[in-house]
Design a protein around this motif. Structure first.
Motif, mmCIF file in Angstrom:
data_model
loop_
_atom_site.group_PDB
_atom_site.id
_atom_site.type_symbol
_atom_site.label_atom_id
_atom_site.label_comp_id
_atom_site.label_asym_id
_atom_site.label_seq_id
_atom_site.Cartn_x
_atom_site.Cartn_y
_atom_site.Cartn_z
ATOM 1 N N GLY A 113 -11.240 -0.689 0.890
ATOM 2 C CA GLY A 113 -11.113 0.932 0.363
ATOM 3 C C GLY A 113 -9.571 1.359 0.404
ATOM 4 N N THR A 114 -9.117 1.628 2.070
ATOM 5 C CA THR A 114 -7.951 2.502 1.933
ATOM 6 C C THR A 114 -7.047 1.271 2.292
ATOM 7 O OG1 THR A 114 -8.841 2.127 3.930
ATOM 8 C CG2 THR A 114 -9.327 3.756 2.935
ATOM 9 N N LEU A 115 -5.637 1.679 2.000
ATOM 10 C CA LEU A 115 -4.247 1.016 2.363
ATOM 11 C C LEU A 115 -4.375 0.453 3.942
ATOM 12 C CD1 LEU A 115 -2.314 3.181 0.167
ATOM 13 C CD2 LEU A 115 -2.827 0.754 -0.918
ATOM 14 N N GLY A 116 -2.945 -0.052 3.870
ATOM 15 C CA GLY A 116 -2.961 -0.476 5.718
ATOM 16 C C GLY A 116 -2.131 0.427 5.973
ATOM 17 N N TYR A 117 -1.332 1.206 5.429
ATOM 18 C CA TYR A 117 0.079 1.586 5.604
ATOM 19 C C TYR A 117 -0.404 2.642 4.628
ATOM 20 C CZ TYR A 117 4.569 2.490 7.277
ATOM 21 O OH TYR A 117 5.994 2.991 7.890
ATOM 22 N N ILE A 118 0.095 4.137 5.380
ATOM 23 C CA ILE A 118 0.690 5.246 4.648
ATOM 24 C C ILE A 118 1.135 6.205 5.375
ATOM 25 C CG2 ILE A 118 -0.545 7.191 2.767
ATOM 26 C CD1 ILE A 118 -3.481 5.775 3.699
ATOM 27 N N ALA A 119 2.133 6.502 5.116
ATOM 28 C CA ALA A 119 3.460 7.564 5.864
ATOM 29 C C ALA A 119 3.413 8.831 4.447
ATOM 30 C CB ALA A 119 4.452 6.571 5.653
#
Length: 216
Positions: A113-119
């Protein structure tokens, strides 16, 4: 709940108390984590969970990068260059006291349910001298690590602390809530450029990487 000054004092007190005990021997299987130079080092303060986080930092990072690339974030990872290279640490990791710009990159996802990459963008952090070691506090943002930086070896220091969330004005005491405890590696990756690598955080990602550069 504890204030930021209280949590730093609490970690220092735990470290001082632990110095009276014998530091356990480190088995050969974790030879990548050198023994402390003196009694009362970070191993005498860290929880067992956090010792495991530091011990398994490389496998956590490998899993995080593999997950992010599999989900289509390879270009973003490559664009960050040495910031996201696991073995980019340079000698002399000491993080001088002062105010810093800091930004967090979350790599890999704990669940589908969460992204694999967040900046994230830039926030503010502060490093201060604390009785022979240093404290590190993220001053702004919704997730704010608060803790101490312990010496370790020629290319890294070890951060132990807790996570302050949302509009909280107080941080929980280290060791009292395993979902808030944090452990990571402070490394220098360039001239006036450092990172705090937090393997296996409790929330969202597989690895958090916080880049730190002096404000001025």
């Amino acid at each position: 709940m504890w204030g930021r000054t209280s949590i730093i004092g609490g970690i220092l007190a735990a470290s001082t108390l632990a110095a009276c005990n014998t530091v356990p021997k480190i088995p050969p299987s974790v030879a990548d984590v050198p023994p402390p130079a003196t009694e009362g080092g970070w191993r005498s303060t860290a929880t067992e969970q956090d010792k495991g986080r530091v011990r398994n930092w490389y496998s956590s990072w490998e899993a995080a990068l593999a997950d992010a690339r599999a989900k289509g974030f390879g270009a973003q990872i490559d664009r960050e260059g040495i910031l996201l290279h696991p073995t980019a640490a340079l000698p002399n990791p000491h993080l001088p006291a002062g105010d810093y710009k800091c930004r967090t990159i979350k790599v890999g996802a704990k669940s589908g349910g969460t992204l694999g990459y967040i900046a994230y963008g830039w926030f503010r952090c502060r490093v201060a001298a604390e009785q022979g070691i240093s404290s590190l506090i993220k001053l702004t943002g919704s997730q704010r690590p608060v803790g101490l930086i312990f010496p370790d070896n020629l290319t890294r220091q070890v951060f132990l602390g807790t996570l302050e969330l949302g509009d909280e004005k107080m941080a929980v005491n280290y060791g009292s809530d395993r979902m808030r405890d944090m452990a990571g590696l402070v490394e220098r990756i360039g001239d006036n450029r450092w990172r705090l690598v937090l393997p296996a955080p409790a929330y969202e990602s597989l690895v958090d990487v916080i880049e730190l550069v002096p404000e001025s």
